[in-house]
Design a protein around this motif. Structure first.
Motif, mmCIF file in Angstrom:
data_model
loop_
_atom_site.group_PDB
_atom_site.id
_atom_site.type_symbol
_atom_site.label_atom_id
_atom_site.label_comp_id
_atom_site.label_asym_id
_atom_site.label_seq_id
_atom_site.Cartn_x
_atom_site.Cartn_y
_atom_site.Cartn_z
ATOM 1 N N LEU A 68 -17.630 -30.890 -42.004
ATOM 2 C CA LEU A 68 -18.403 -31.451 -40.901
ATOM 3 C C LEU A 68 -19.413 -30.430 -40.365
ATOM 4 C CD1 LEU A 68 -18.789 -33.866 -38.979
ATOM 5 C CD2 LEU A 68 -16.959 -32.929 -37.556
ATOM 6 N N VAL A 69 -18.966 -29.192 -40.181
ATOM 7 C CA VAL A 69 -19.857 -28.134 -39.694
ATOM 8 C C VAL A 69 -20.940 -27.831 -40.729
ATOM 9 C CG1 VAL A 69 -19.986 -25.692 -39.035
ATOM 10 C CG2 VAL A 69 -18.091 -27.113 -38.214
ATOM 11 N N GLU A 70 -20.552 -27.795 -41.989
ATOM 12 C CA GLU A 70 -21.531 -27.501 -43.039
ATOM 13 C C GLU A 70 -22.570 -28.616 -43.151
ATOM 14 O OE1 GLU A 70 -21.600 -25.706 -47.595
ATOM 15 O OE2 GLU A 70 -19.694 -26.335 -46.672
ATOM 16 N N ASP A 71 -22.124 -29.873 -43.042
ATOM 17 C CA ASP A 71 -23.057 -31.002 -43.118
ATOM 18 C C ASP A 71 -24.047 -30.999 -41.960
ATOM 19 O OD1 ASP A 71 -21.831 -31.841 -45.404
ATOM 20 O OD2 ASP A 71 -20.709 -33.482 -44.474
ATOM 21 N N LYS A 72 -23.584 -30.614 -40.788
ATOM 22 C CA LYS A 72 -24.444 -30.660 -39.596
ATOM 23 C C LYS A 72 -25.338 -29.436 -39.470
ATOM 24 C CE LYS A 72 -23.309 -32.417 -35.722
ATOM 25 N NZ LYS A 72 -24.048 -33.696 -35.811
ATOM 26 N N PHE A 73 -24.819 -28.287 -39.860
ATOM 27 C CA PHE A 73 -25.527 -27.033 -39.580
ATOM 28 C C PHE A 73 -25.838 -26.207 -40.835
ATOM 29 C CE2 PHE A 73 -23.017 -28.106 -35.809
ATOM 30 C CZ PHE A 73 -24.009 -28.123 -34.842
#
Length: 583
Positions: A68-73
């Motif tokens: 989730l963090v990688e997809d967003k940021f």
């Protein structure tokens, strides 16, 4: 210097021309224009070091939260955890000496935060603050944390839109007399007027079930030493039933109406010691109490060997499994007539830890955007999922049902009722529990309201969840007590004393007070245990008199004077925050 959101634009402009060099600290003097929005996407992949004083995991964040963090940021989190690296300050000191603690830093506010700011290890984030719309909802907390630092170095944790006069807990308070409700029912629901009246009730309960299912002897009361500090920690717990909490060697009521020294004649602390002494005299105190640790005690609760708990998060968490409660066995709060249980109010200015950006971060803007996301509904639901009771991402563990209410889906049921589940590949795959956020800190209090749903982030407070968790234990408790939840019962019966959440942090002890405290508390803890296991009343009283004399000779009175002053400061801060934010 107090820097409100309204002043950020002007402050950032001054900073870019160097006019604040005298007051913003070494790391703040970077020429950077203020921004009002973060980018929609980040093209360059990066990995950041997260120095996390609370984390119990070391290494790359994996699983669904990592994805989730990688997809967003377009960002990976490499978590550096002193708790895993041997504990203590060794890792912290090593990295500070090297001049680079981390890109994202989660640390204590107060003295440690001030030292990091003064040492140039933190980045002044004023230029990013106008874009941090989610954090900006808690502007007062941001101002308070940074007001003595001269710049925007840190962002709060555990903040809430709730009034500070409202409890920060969910269905249960932090403290309370919890007992095996099934055995209390079996002995006829005897009346419990005071703490002392609990003893014969516990004796009847132990007599009713003298042996646990594993064949071991049961004890109504069992203690442990792990958390002893200024006093015998377990003896502090019953004082909370009467509205007190500890401030060093002092006990302070949550409303500021009374202060005591822990060695006062007939004070609440010696009352608690006498309670344990009487329990031992009755044969209902576990003789292993002086040697066992918390982990051992937890196992005994799991096995049904202990019948009374100071806290819901011990007795209930260890024993109230689906199997036990469905068979009618479990811990619930006892109806003690004179209790007025202390509760920690929602912190208007945040909890003890803060988020900060390291001065050598490669892409501080992206880290600021990540911090801001942790304060958003999506971020709060995702990040608080491991230990704080939040539901996780919508679409993964829960949905909005036909009535417009949040409700756990099939995966959510497996995770929160059965203990874990495999996550779909499109969410990153693997175990849900293993893939949850390893930061071990919440930006927003889990009982706060999700503005997107109108319900709390914590799934345990959803009506749909509560309807599903009905069982013979809670049903019988509710019928007897006339309330749906413990917190409802305490409110309805005016038995809850909330200490407003003022985020009070006392100054560190001077070297003299620290020395006196250490020598006095060693004597207090040692003799307190001796009093609990005294042979008779005469020995109990003699030990207490001797302790008062010994502690006085070791500087107890001088330390108590400092702690009493701090207790009064805390009360003043509580009254001020209640007046400022309502209640």
């Amino acid at each position: 210097m107090k820097l409100s959101r309204k002043a950020i634009g002007a402050v950032a402009a001054l900073a870019t021309v160097g006019l604040l060099s005298a007051c913003t600290g070494p790391a703040a003097n970077q020429e950077r224009e203020a921004i009002s929005e973060f980018p929609d996407k980040w093209d360059k992949p990066i990995t950041i070091d997260v120095f996390d004083g609370l984390a119990n995991y070391m290494g790359m964040q994996e699983g669904w939260f990592g994805k989730l963090v990688e997809d967003k940021f377009n960002m990976k989190l490499n978590i550096i955890a002193p708790n895993v690296a041997g504990g203590g300050d060794t890792l912290f000191n090593t990295r500070v000496t090297a001049g680079d603690l981390g890109d994202l830093i989660i640390t204590d506010k107060g003295q440690r935060l001030e030292e990091l700011a003064e040492g140039g290890l933190l980045l002044d984030s004023e230029s990013f603050y106008p874009a941090m719309k989610n954090v900006g909802r808690f502007d007062a907390a941001v101002d308070r944390i940074n007001e003595d630092l001269g710049a925007t170095y840190a962002f709060p944790s555990q903040v809430s839109s709730l009034k500070p006069t409202e409890p920060s807990e969910g269905l249960d308070p932090t403290f309370g007399p919890y007992l095996r409700w099934d055995l209390y029912k079996e002995v006829g629901y005897p009346e419990i007027g005071t703490l002392e009246d609990l003893l014969p009730v516990l004796k009847k309960m132990q007599d009713a079930e003298p042996t646990a299912p594993n064949g071991q002897k049961t004890y109504a009361v069992s203690l442990f030493k792990d958390w002893d500090g200024n006093m015998l920690n377990n003896a502090k717990q019953p004082t909370t039933y009467y509205g007190f909490d500890e401030v060093g060697f002092a006990l302070a009521k949550g409303d500021g109406s009374e202060y005591q020294g822990i060695l006062d004649d007939d004070g609440q602390y010696v009352r608690a010691l006498r309670f344990f002494y009487e329990a031992n005299q009755l044969g209902i105190l576990d003789p292993d109490s002086t040697t066992q640790n918390y982990d051992t005690l937890w196992t005994k609760y799991q096995n049904g060997q202990v019948l009374y708990s100071f806290w819901p998060w011990l007795g209930q968490a260890a024993y109230n499994t689906d199997a036990n409660v469905n068979e009618g066995r479990g811990f619930m709060m006892a109806p003690m007539d004179d209790m007025n249980i202390f509760s920690y109010g929602a912190e208007a200015y945040g909890g003890k830890q803060v988020f900060a950006i390291g001065s050598k971060a490669e892409d501080p803007e992206r880290i600021a955007a990540f911090i801001d996301w942790l304060f958003s509904p999506e971020g709060a639901l995702a990040n608080n999922s491991q230990t704080q009771g939040a539901a996780g991402p919508q679409g993964l563990t829960w949905e909005i049902n036909a009535d417009g209410e949040p409700e756990l889906n099939e995966l959510g049921h497996k995770v929160f009722f059965e203990g874990d589940a495999e996550v779909p590949a499109e969410w990153g795959g693997g175990s849900y529990i293993d893939g949850a956020s390893q930061l071990n800190i919440s930006a927003v209090l889990p009982i706060d309201t999700d503005p997107n749903t109108g319900f709390p982030y914590s799934y345990k407070l959803w009506p749909t969840y509560q309807a599903e968790t009905s069982n013979p234990v809670t049903d019988d408790w509710s019928a007897k007590m006339g309330a749906t939840t413990t917190m409802d019962y305490l409110r309805e019966n005016d038995q809850l004393l909330v200490g407003p959440g003022a985020s009070y942090t006392p100054e560190a002890d001077s070297s003299e007070i620290e020395t006196l405290r250490n020598q006095a508390k060693a004597a207090i803890v040692q003799t307190s245990w001796q009093m609990v296991f005294a042979e008779n009343d005469a020995q109990f009283d003699s030990l207490f008199a001797s302790l008062q004399e010994t502690a006085t000779g070791l500087g107890y009175d001088k330390v108590l004077e400092v702690d009493m002053s701090r207790a009064e400061e805390q009360d003043a801060a509580r009254k001020a925050v209640a007046a400022e934010f309502g209640g």
